[in-house]
Design an enzyme around this catalytic site. Structure first.
Site, mmCIF file in Angstrom:
data_model
loop_
_atom_site.group_PDB
_atom_site.id
_atom_site.type_symbol
_atom_site.label_atom_id
_atom_site.label_comp_id
_atom_site.label_asym_id
_atom_site.label_seq_id
_atom_site.Cartn_x
_atom_site.Cartn_y
_atom_site.Cartn_z
ATOM 1 N N HIS A 142 0.834 -1.204 0.000
ATOM 2 C CA HIS A 142 0.000 0.000 0.000
ATOM 3 C C HIS A 142 0.868 1.252 0.000
ATOM 4 C CE1 HIS A 142 -3.831 2.039 1.832
ATOM 5 N NE2 HIS A 142 -3.153 2.889 1.093
ATOM 6 N N HIS A 189 1.557 5.256 -2.321
ATOM 7 C CA HIS A 189 1.124 6.230 -3.333
ATOM 8 C C HIS A 189 2.372 6.803 -3.986
ATOM 9 C CE1 HIS A 189 -3.032 6.146 -1.774
ATOM 10 N NE2 HIS A 189 -2.435 5.941 -0.610
ATOM 11 N N ASN A 197 -5.020 6.221 -7.112
ATOM 12 C CA ASN A 197 -5.512 7.611 -7.096
ATOM 13 C C ASN A 197 -4.500 8.599 -7.675
ATOM 14 O OD1 ASN A 197 -3.802 7.292 -4.887
ATOM 15 N ND2 ASN A 197 -4.957 8.699 -3.579
ATOM 16 N N ASP A 213 -8.872 3.120 -2.862
ATOM 17 C CA ASP A 213 -8.238 3.700 -1.671
ATOM 18 C C ASP A 213 -8.252 5.221 -1.669
ATOM 19 O OD1 ASP A 213 -6.756 3.551 0.804
ATOM 20 O OD2 ASP A 213 -5.136 4.446 -0.340
ATOM 21 N N HIS A 235 -10.683 0.843 1.670
ATOM 22 C CA HIS A 235 -10.420 1.939 2.607
ATOM 23 C C HIS A 235 -11.747 2.190 3.307
ATOM 24 C CE1 HIS A 235 -8.720 6.191 3.438
ATOM 25 N NE2 HIS A 235 -9.916 6.148 3.987
ATOM 26 N N HIS A 276 -5.159 -0.429 6.103
ATOM 27 C CA HIS A 276 -4.882 0.391 7.299
ATOM 28 C C HIS A 276 -5.929 0.317 8.411
ATOM 29 C CE1 HIS A 276 -7.336 2.991 4.825
ATOM 30 N NE2 HIS A 276 -6.339 3.417 4.092
ATOM 31 N N ASP A 285 1.379 2.753 3.624
ATOM 32 C CA ASP A 285 0.525 3.850 3.160
ATOM 33 C C ASP A 285 1.367 5.118 2.922
ATOM 34 O OD1 ASP A 285 -1.637 5.282 2.297
ATOM 35 O OD2 ASP A 285 -2.694 5.319 4.218
ATOM 36 N N HIS A 301 3.210 14.358 0.293
ATOM 37 C CA HIS A 301 2.571 15.649 0.004
ATOM 38 C C HIS A 301 3.633 16.734 0.102
ATOM 39 C CE1 HIS A 301 -1.523 14.154 -0.067
ATOM 40 N NE2 HIS A 301 -1.338 13.551 1.095
HETATM 41 ZN ZN LIG Z 1 -6.506 4.567 2.416
#
Ligand SMILES: [Zn+2]
Length: 431
Positions: A61, A63, A95, A153, A180, A233, A306, A310
């Protein structure tokens, strides 16, 4: 034979159960030999004295933000951060911008990964088109393109009938649905766990029940459909207990927990550090204890970071406005070693939860040091003290609550398919 000898460490192979001193010889991309007295045979030697030699970590998991938000991260920087943290394979969520709900996008991610990332990258495709929770994505075509699982997610599929159909269809294509769980209507504008801390901070609360109602619903739908449900999560005691009971009933469920939900409570938010803002939020001490117990007894199968980069300007906003998420690749091992130091997990069981189990859930190789397996290996010194400075790390972003903290336990070396891709003294080496 050119190759690498990882010499003189503690071998931890969760698949065989091996836990003993020894060395590992790799060559031609694979594990060639494991044993106490291996001859280097002209191979390059990596000293593993005082360190663990284990299968490379598998993060199910994360991003990676490419395409669309390369100012936060891209597949190259994310892949480098991954191997610096001991992860030899990472599964990236859908995403991105555009969303990975199209086989051409899955192809693109795999192609970029092949060229740019020292870690293996497994794309997770969107369960519904545009992550909108309404129309199922083209699952068969996406699996054919290389998607290892489906997930919306970041969003919860609020419509139970859509969720049921997604689960039913996932059985036909043979991959898990990763959920999620946060009920949008119950979360409302909540930004921190609902409880004494949210009251003290004067910030809107996000109750444990917002997660639990969807965990329970999705467990019921998994029971109804027989599909493989994977809960992302897990953060509350109630969720852990619901998964435990479902497992006892024979529901086809697996679950993951993050390093932050295993070690940080909502008290970490008291300084209004937006790097502690995550979804689901950091919870109470009782929830953290339940997650740790659930990981220890096997109710929670996997540790997943996760990793959610950012930019600084995004995190430097009011707590209510800042985006949720923290980076996690480079700190994960040190953070979760806390469970070993407190004797809640053996080293071997920790390695199982961060390599073998996530690999198995995704249907990918990994988590094994058996001769002939791909040589994805991590060398981890569980006692090395270091100070984490995200500016010296490999992620493009620095949104970590552990920035500036002294951590114990450090990745010494990472091998992917037999190539040394990271060494603590030399940094990331390829590509
Ligand atoms: Zn999530």
């Amino acid at each position: 034979m050119s190759g690498l000898l990882i010499r003189g460490g503690r071998i931890l192979d969760p698949t065989s159960g091996r836990d003993e001193p020894g060395s590992v010889l790799v060559g031609d991309g694979r594990i060639q030999a494991v044993g106490p007295d291996l001859d280097a045979q002209g191979a390059e030697v990596i000293d593993a004295q005082g360190a663990w030699i284990a299968p490379g970590f598998v993060d199910m998991h994360c991003h990676l933000r490419e395409p669309g938000q390369e100012y936060k991260e891209d597949i190259a920087s994310g892949g480098r951060a991954a191997v610096a943290g001991g992860f030899t394979a990472v599964a990236c969520m859908a995403n991105t911008h555009p969303v990975n709900d199209d086989p051409a996008m899955t192809d693109y991610i795999l192609d970029r990964a092949l060229h740019d990332s020292p870690a293996k990258v497994y794309p997770i495709a969107a369960a519904t088109q545009g992550l909108e929770g309404e129309v199922m994505s083209e699952m068969a075509a996406l699996v054919k393109a290389g998607a290892v699982a489906f997930s919306d997610d970041g969003h919860t599929i609020m419509d139970a009938e859509v969720m049921r159909r997604v689960l039913e269809y996932s059985r036909l294509v043979g991959v898990p649905i990763i959920v999620h769980c946060e009920d949008r209507t119950l979360v409302g504008n909540g930004v921190v766990n609902e409880g004494p801390v949210s009251t003290k901070l004067g910030l809107p609360g996000n109750p444990a029940a917002a997660e639990e109602v969807h965990v329970v619903r999705d467990l019921m739908l998994a029971e109804l459909t027989g599909a493989h449900l994977h809960i992302a999560h897990v953060s509350t005691a109630g969720s852990v207990e619901a998964v435990r009971r479902a497992r006892e009933r024979g529901v086809n469920v697996t679950a993951e927990v993050t390093p932050h939900h295993l070690t940080l409570t909502d008290e970490a938010v008291l300084g209004y550090d937006t790097n502690t803002k995550v979804a689901p939020p950091l919870r109470s001490a009782a929830d953290v204890a339940a997650c740790r117990a659930g990981l220890a007894d096997g109710t929670l199968d996997a540790i997943a970071t996760d990793h959610a980069p950012h930019a600084q300007h995004e995190k430097e906003q009011e707590f209510t406005e800042a985006p949720s998420g923290m980076i996690g690749f480079e700190t994960a091992a040190a953070v979760v070693l806390d469970l070993v130091r407190k004797e809640e997990l053996t080293p071997l069981e920790l390695m199982r939860r961060i390599s073998a189990n996530p690999a198995r859930i995704l249907g990918k190789p990994g988590g094994s040091l058996a001769v002939g397996e791909p040589a994805d290996v991590v060398v981890l010194d569980p006692d090395q003290r270091w100070t984490y400075d995200p500016a010296k790390g490999y992620s493009k972003s620095s949104n970590s609550p552990w920035a500036g903290e002294k951590l114990t336990g450090r990745v010494v070396a990472t091998l992917v398919d037999g190539r040394l891709v990271y060494h603590v003294d030399r940094g990331v080496l390829v590509p």
